[in-house]
Every structure is written in C-alpha cells, then in structure tokens.
Design an enzyme around this catalytic site. Structure first.
Site, PDB file in Angstrom:
ATOM      1  N   THR A 285      48.099 -75.879  75.668  1.00  0.00           N
ATOM      2  CA  THR A 285      47.489 -75.640  77.016  1.00  0.00           C
ATOM      3  C   THR A 285      47.173 -76.969  77.990  1.00  0.00           C
ATOM      4  O   THR A 285      46.472 -78.006  77.098  1.00  0.00           O
ATOM      5  CB  THR A 285      46.359 -74.769  77.146  1.00  0.00           C
ATOM      6  OG1 THR A 285      46.683 -73.604  76.490  1.00  0.00           O
ATOM      7  CG2 THR A 285      45.683 -74.643  78.374  1.00  0.00           C
TER       8      THR A 285
ATOM      9  N   SER B  67      49.050 -70.296  81.207  1.00  0.00           N
ATOM     10  CA  SER B  67      50.119 -69.501  80.947  1.00  0.00           C
ATOM     11  C   SER B  67      51.611 -69.775  81.031  1.00  0.00           C
ATOM     12  O   SER B  67      52.404 -69.415  80.355  1.00  0.00           O
ATOM     13  CB  SER B  67      50.149 -68.067  81.762  1.00  0.00           C
ATOM     14  OG  SER B  67      48.688 -67.225  81.436  1.00  0.00           O
TER      15      SER B  67
ATOM     16  N   ILE C 250      41.023 -77.013  74.032  1.00  0.00           N
ATOM     17  CA  ILE C 250      41.485 -76.915  72.608  1.00  0.00           C
ATOM     18  C   ILE C 250      40.379 -76.964  71.811  1.00  0.00           C
ATOM     19  O   ILE C 250      39.243 -77.851  71.845  1.00  0.00           O
ATOM     20  CB  ILE C 250      42.327 -78.661  72.646  1.00  0.00           C
ATOM     21  CG1 ILE C 250      43.265 -78.649  73.679  1.00  0.00           C
ATOM     22  CG2 ILE C 250      43.053 -78.769  71.070  1.00  0.00           C
ATOM     23  CD1 ILE C 250      44.470 -77.918  73.698  1.00  0.00           C
TER      24      ILE C 250
ATOM     25  N   ARG D 290      16.273 -45.759  67.785  1.00  0.00           N
ATOM     26  CA  ARG D 290      15.690 -45.838  69.259  1.00  0.00           C
ATOM     27  C   ARG D 290      15.182 -44.155  69.611  1.00  0.00           C
ATOM     28  O   ARG D 290      16.141 -43.239  69.848  1.00  0.00           O
ATOM     29  CB  ARG D 290      16.477 -46.362  70.267  1.00  0.00           C
ATOM     30  CG  ARG D 290      16.181 -46.322  71.735  1.00  0.00           C
ATOM     31  CD  ARG D 290      14.819 -46.941  72.001  1.00  0.00           C
ATOM     32  NE  ARG D 290      14.535 -47.177  73.364  1.00  0.00           N
ATOM     33  CZ  ARG D 290      13.567 -47.621  74.024  1.00  0.00           C
ATOM     34  NH1 ARG D 290      12.575 -47.823  73.422  1.00  0.00           N
ATOM     35  NH2 ARG D 290      13.461 -47.784  75.207  1.00  0.00           N
TER      36      ARG D 290
ATOM     37  N   GLN E 225      24.978 -51.519  76.828  1.00  0.00           N
ATOM     38  CA  GLN E 225      24.389 -50.245  77.535  1.00  0.00           C
ATOM     39  C   GLN E 225      23.634 -49.323  76.749  1.00  0.00           C
ATOM     40  O   GLN E 225      22.465 -48.882  77.107  1.00  0.00           O
ATOM     41  CB  GLN E 225      25.754 -49.371  78.132  1.00  0.00           C
ATOM     42  CG  GLN E 225      25.074 -48.341  79.131  1.00  0.00           C
ATOM     43  CD  GLN E 225      24.618 -48.901  80.475  1.00  0.00           C
ATOM     44  OE1 GLN E 225      24.935 -50.265  80.914  1.00  0.00           O
ATOM     45  NE2 GLN E 225      23.886 -48.315  81.490  1.00  0.00           N
ATOM     46  N   ILE E 226      23.944 -48.957  75.351  1.00  0.00           N
ATOM     47  CA  ILE E 226      23.282 -48.312  74.511  1.00  0.00           C
ATOM     48  C   ILE E 226      21.753 -48.816  74.231  1.00  0.00           C
ATOM     49  O   ILE E 226      20.796 -48.381  73.910  1.00  0.00           O
ATOM     50  CB  ILE E 226      24.019 -47.767  73.479  1.00  0.00           C
ATOM     51  CG1 ILE E 226      25.319 -46.913  73.618  1.00  0.00           C
ATOM     52  CG2 ILE E 226      23.111 -47.343  72.145  1.00  0.00           C
ATOM     53  CD1 ILE E 226      26.252 -46.813  72.588  1.00  0.00           C
TER      54      ILE E 226
ATOM     55  N   GLY F 149      20.430 -50.703  76.275  1.00  0.00           N
ATOM     56  CA  GLY F 149      19.403 -50.681  77.515  1.00  0.00           C
ATOM     57  C   GLY F 149      18.977 -52.159  77.774  1.00  0.00           C
ATOM     58  O   GLY F 149      19.632 -52.986  77.448  1.00  0.00           O
ATOM     59  N   GLY F 150      17.769 -52.191  78.168  1.00  0.00           N
ATOM     60  CA  GLY F 150      17.239 -53.358  78.436  1.00  0.00           C
ATOM     61  C   GLY F 150      17.279 -54.553  77.276  1.00  0.00           C
ATOM     62  O   GLY F 150      17.297 -55.707  77.415  1.00  0.00           O
TER      63      GLY F 150
ATOM     64  N   GLU G  27      44.954 -67.844  73.682  1.00  0.00           N
ATOM     65  CA  GLU G  27      46.178 -67.334  73.060  1.00  0.00           C
ATOM     66  C   GLU G  27      46.808 -66.333  73.827  1.00  0.00           C
ATOM     67  O   GLU G  27      47.751 -65.609  73.002  1.00  0.00           O
ATOM     68  CB  GLU G  27      45.995 -67.160  71.375  1.00  0.00           C
ATOM     69  CG  GLU G  27      45.709 -68.191  70.896  1.00  0.00           C
ATOM     70  CD  GLU G  27      45.372 -67.914  69.306  1.00  0.00           C
ATOM     71  OE1 GLU G  27      46.538 -67.560  68.666  1.00  0.00           O
ATOM     72  OE2 GLU G  27      44.772 -68.529  68.543  1.00  0.00           O
TER      73      GLU G  27
END
Length: 379
Positions: free
Chosen positions: A126, A132, A157, A268, A336-337, A339-340, A363
């Site tokens: 690259t 690309s 790299i 929880r 998300q599960i 939470g905070g 890659e």
C-alpha cells in the site's frame, strides 16, 4: 467436508488461552492506551511456534495447516485484536511471501528467523495514493548492474518501525501493468531504508502501523523474489491467503465480543431478572451466534480449498468480507447489550468495537471483496 476440531486445534486453543491469561490480558489496555508494540511478547509467541504456524519444520516452523492457523489467530483475537493482527500479518504476509515464492536460499536464510520471531516481518504494498488501486504504485526499483535502487514510500505498513525485514512490491515496469511490479526482500539497516510516521489509530493500537521510506536504497539482485515482473501476481496470491488471516481475526473479535456480551446478559439484572430473559436481548444474542457460525463455516471452507491447493479467490473473498462485517455487527451489538458500561474502557467490548473496523479495511476493503466476488460469479 469435516470441520470437526482436531486434537492439534484443541491443544493450540488451550495453550493460547493459558498464555493470554498470563501474558496478554493484564497488559493489553496499557498497550492500547500507549500504542505500545510489545516486541518481547512476540518473541514468546515465537517460542511457542505461533509465529511460523505454516512454515515447515525444516525451516524452523510448526508445519501446521490452515485449520490450525485459523485457531491461532482467532483465539488470540478473542482476547486482543491488536496482537491477533500482528500475528496474522507476520505469518501470512512477510513470512508467507518468502515461504511460497522465495528461492531455497531465501527460505533457508529468512524463514528460521521469522518462524521463531527472532526477526519480525513487514510487508509493503500500500502507498499513500494507491490503496485499493495497488497497480498504480509509485515506488520504483531500477536495475543498476547487479543491484536494484528503490525510491518511494509505503504506508499503513504493519511493523514498519520494529520489523527486521520487509517484503516490498515495487514498480519495475509501466504503471498499471500487472507484470510491471516485482517483489524484493529488504533488511533493516540497509542504507536508504527507513521508517517514517507512525499512525495514531482508532483501534488495533498495539499493532504498530507506520510508513516505510526508500531513498536510493540499493539491494542486490539476490533479494529479488522470483522473477522480474512477478511481484503483483505474487502479492495477489498472498492476499488470497491473507483474506483467511483477516477473516480469522474478525472471527476471533466477534467471538470475544459475543462471549463477553452473553456472560454479561446473564449477570446484569433489570426489572427483577437477568436482561438475557428479555426477548430484545435474547434475539440479539441469537443473531450474533448465527452470524458467527456462518462466518466460521465460510472461513473453514476457504481454508479447506487452500489446503487442497484449489482455487479459492471467490471463497476467500466471501470469507473475508463476511467475517469482517460480522466482527463489526457483533461488537456493535455487544456494546449495546452492555449499555452505558459498554461505552467505558472498564469493560472489554469497547475495544472489540474499535478493533473490529480495521477488518473491513485492511488487506482489501469490503468493497474490494465484493468486486472480487462479483467478477468471479459473473465470469
């Protein structure tokens, strides 16, 4: 196809879990915060045979196959994506390029050092203006008698600063010509070869990423891999296997995030019961588990083809594309599960979330994978 886990895979997984508990978990957030590339850790991984997984024993490697390789990368990534990424890049890119395309002399000289992590490997394709579009690279190698003179730079790299040896693809012909590039081995300390800017990244912060610079860097013709003009073709073949590497990385990150979220959902409590009892959470977990299962099967299919020496361009692209996207989706749902708490660094899922995104970029982006897949199915 029988994808039942072998005794070797079980042994490797148990070894990595034990190693990670002692050597990685206690330090990984410090490494992440400080962007520390823990070179000594990789020496220890080399002693365990995990830095030359696919290298035959005659060259100092473990001599395992791709099923064991997937186990190595994914089990490490379940704990820390950064360490998993560096293990994957070292094994599949620099080491893999010399293993599959190097001369016998090159293999004997470099593979024993790479397989034991006495030397850390880098791989340069690259460039700043050619991500690309690798065929449009500007770094050149010009023949001068028995030597080649390299000028230009490579960026993004892995191990550019700490690496002891790098495989570099440089232009030896016309820009855009797939036969106009060649591959070279360049050792650290070669005059005109230096590392540049280190990237300050969102995730994978303990896996070193930086620039490589070539300023009239002279290397002997012995450092050419294969023939002149074969570099780009070699690189594309290496990336077919590299897609299995990044797929394994994504799979490990997804599994790590899922397992953390599953455990948390059972512990929880809200409204007098574990949150896993609520359909909203239970269905998230069901989706996550299904995506992981499908991703793993795609990855194992690609590995099976690789082991049989069959064409796997489409299958490896599918595996890389899907596992990468699953890593992102599963780690997002894991946050998300939680939470905070998922948004804090006191719990593991925020790191899985940050690390996962690299899988869709490195890659070969997800968009490039879809391009490869579509071309294959439309042939």
């Amino acid at each position: 196809m029988d994808f039942k886990q072998s005794e070797n895979q079980k042994m490797i997984a148990d070894m990595i879990r034990s190693f990670a508990e002692k050597e990685i978990k206690p330090h990984m957030m410090e490494w992440d915060e400080n962007q520390t590339f823990p070179v000594e850790l990789f020496k220890k991984l080399g002693n365990l045979g995990l830095m030359g997984v696919l290298v035959p024993q005659e060259y100092g490697g473990s001599g395992f196959g791709y099923f064991e390789y997937i186990t190595v990368v994914s089990e490490i990534a379940k704990v820390c994506g950064s360490i998993g990424l560096s293990v994957a890049a070292h094994n599949s890119l620099c080491t893999g390029h010399i293993l599959y395309h190097g001369s016998e002399e090159q293999k004997k000289k470099y593979l024993p050092k790479l397989a034991t992590a006495e030397w850390i490997g880098a791989w340069g394709l690259t460039e700043t203006g050619t991500g690309s579009d690798a065929g449009g690279m500007n770094t050149t190698a010009v023949k001068d008698g028995d030597y080649w003179v390299l000028n230009g730079s490579k960026n993004f790299i892995t191990h550019a600063i700490s690496g002891d040896v790098a495989v570099i693809i440089a232009r030896t012909g016309e820009k855009g010509d797939s036969h106009g590039m060649s591959a070279f081995i360049v050792e650290k300390g070669t005059p005109g070869f230096m590392a540049g800017k280190k990237e300050n990244k969102l995730g994978m912060r303990a896996s070193e990423t930086a620039e490589l610079i070539f300023n009239n860097c002279r290397i002997h013709n012995d450092q050419l891999i294969g023939k002149v003009g074969e570099g780009f073709i070699q690189a594309m073949q290496i990336l077919d296997g590299g897609r299995i590497s990044i797929g394994s990385l994504g799979l490990g990150i997804a599994k790590g995030a899922f397992e953390a979220a599953l455990q948390y959902s059972k512990e929880r409590e809200q409204f007098g019961q574990p949150i896993s009892k609520f359909q909203a959470i239970a269905f998230k977990l069901a989706d996550m588990a299904t995506e992981i299962e499908a991703a793993e099967l795609l990855l194992l299919q690609a590995a099976d083809l690789k082991m049989k020496g069959q064409k796997l361009t489409k299958e490896s692209a599918m595996a890389k594309y899907y596992t990468s996207e699953v890593a992102v989706s599963v780690s997002t749902e894991a946050v998300q599960i939680f939470g905070g708490y998922g948004y804090t660094k006191d719990f593991p899922v925020e790191k899985f979330y940050r690390d996962s995104k690299l899988c869709t970029i490195g890659e070969g982006t997800s968009e490039i994978q879809k391009l490869v897949i579509s071309r294959e199915i439309l042939r």
